[in-house]
Design an enzyme around this catalytic site. Structure first.
Site, mmCIF file in Angstrom:
data_model
loop_
_atom_site.group_PDB
_atom_site.id
_atom_site.type_symbol
_atom_site.label_atom_id
_atom_site.label_comp_id
_atom_site.label_asym_id
_atom_site.label_seq_id
_atom_site.Cartn_x
_atom_site.Cartn_y
_atom_site.Cartn_z
ATOM 1 N N ASP A 11 27.870 42.968 37.203
ATOM 2 C CA ASP A 11 28.729 42.327 36.209
ATOM 3 C C ASP A 11 28.246 40.903 36.000
ATOM 4 O OD1 ASP A 11 30.713 42.172 34.309
ATOM 5 O OD2 ASP A 11 32.369 42.510 35.696
ATOM 6 N N ASP A 12 28.667 40.309 34.905
ATOM 7 C CA ASP A 12 28.257 38.939 34.624
ATOM 8 C C ASP A 12 28.990 37.944 35.521
ATOM 9 O OD1 ASP A 12 30.725 39.365 33.362
ATOM 10 O OD2 ASP A 12 30.151 38.416 31.484
ATOM 11 N N ASP A 14 35.582 36.749 38.547
ATOM 12 C CA ASP A 14 36.491 35.632 38.313
ATOM 13 C C ASP A 14 37.635 35.685 39.319
ATOM 14 O OD1 ASP A 14 38.439 33.863 37.299
ATOM 15 O OD2 ASP A 14 37.813 34.181 35.246
#
Length: 160
Positions: free
Chosen positions: A93-94, A97
């Site tokens: 994933d980028d 969070d």
């Protein structure tokens, strides 16, 4: 005194590509031999392609989880999953969070290895690998989120 006010960080393509390749180097140096890559759509698709190239992995799948509406986290919806339990697969994933999306992915594919280009403190523990950390209150604008256009010189701003 440190402010809790949100900050914005605008990533360019060059910086994103360098960070993704640096993560690929960590993954390569781990000595693990992954069967394939699962990109978490949408943010994980571009880094998954870059990492697949760098690690010479040609088997790629997607896990589609909707958990953001532009810049607000929403109740996650699983749109598509991948087969199996993730054994010998790399989840990409980028960003991790809060860890919400990554933890759902890990529940669906408990034997997969989670990696993200970027991590924030609340989500960091959800990923086995990440390249760079940002403060929790930083909103990252990825290259595909921003538009390059003409900016008026300061001396002309405010003129009619």
């Amino acid at each position: 005194m440190q402010s809790d006010a949100p900050t914005a960080y605008h990533l360019g393509w060059d910086e994103f590509h360098r960070d993704t390749r640096a993560l690929a180097r960590k993954l390569l140096d781990s000595g693990k031999n992954w069967q394939g890559i699962i990109g978490i759509a949408r943010g994980g698709l571009i880094p998954a392609a870059i990492i697949a190239r760098e690690l010479n992995i040609r088997l790629i799948d997607t896990l589609c989880i909707s958990s953001y509406d532009h810049n607000t986290q929403i109740i996650p919806t699983i749109l598509k999953t991948a087969q199996g339990n993730g054994s010998n697969w790399l989840l990409i994933d980028d960003l991790v969070d809060t860890g919400l999306t990554a933890n759902i992915a890990r529940e669906l594919l408990p034997h997969a290895t989670m990696a993200a280009i970027y991590a924030k403190p609340a989500g960091r523990s959800a990923a086995a690998y990440w390249q760079r950390e940002f403060a929790q209150n930083t909103w990252i604008y990825f290259p595909w989120d921003i538009d390059y256009r003409y900016a008026e010189p300061l001396h002309q701003q405010g003129e009619s």
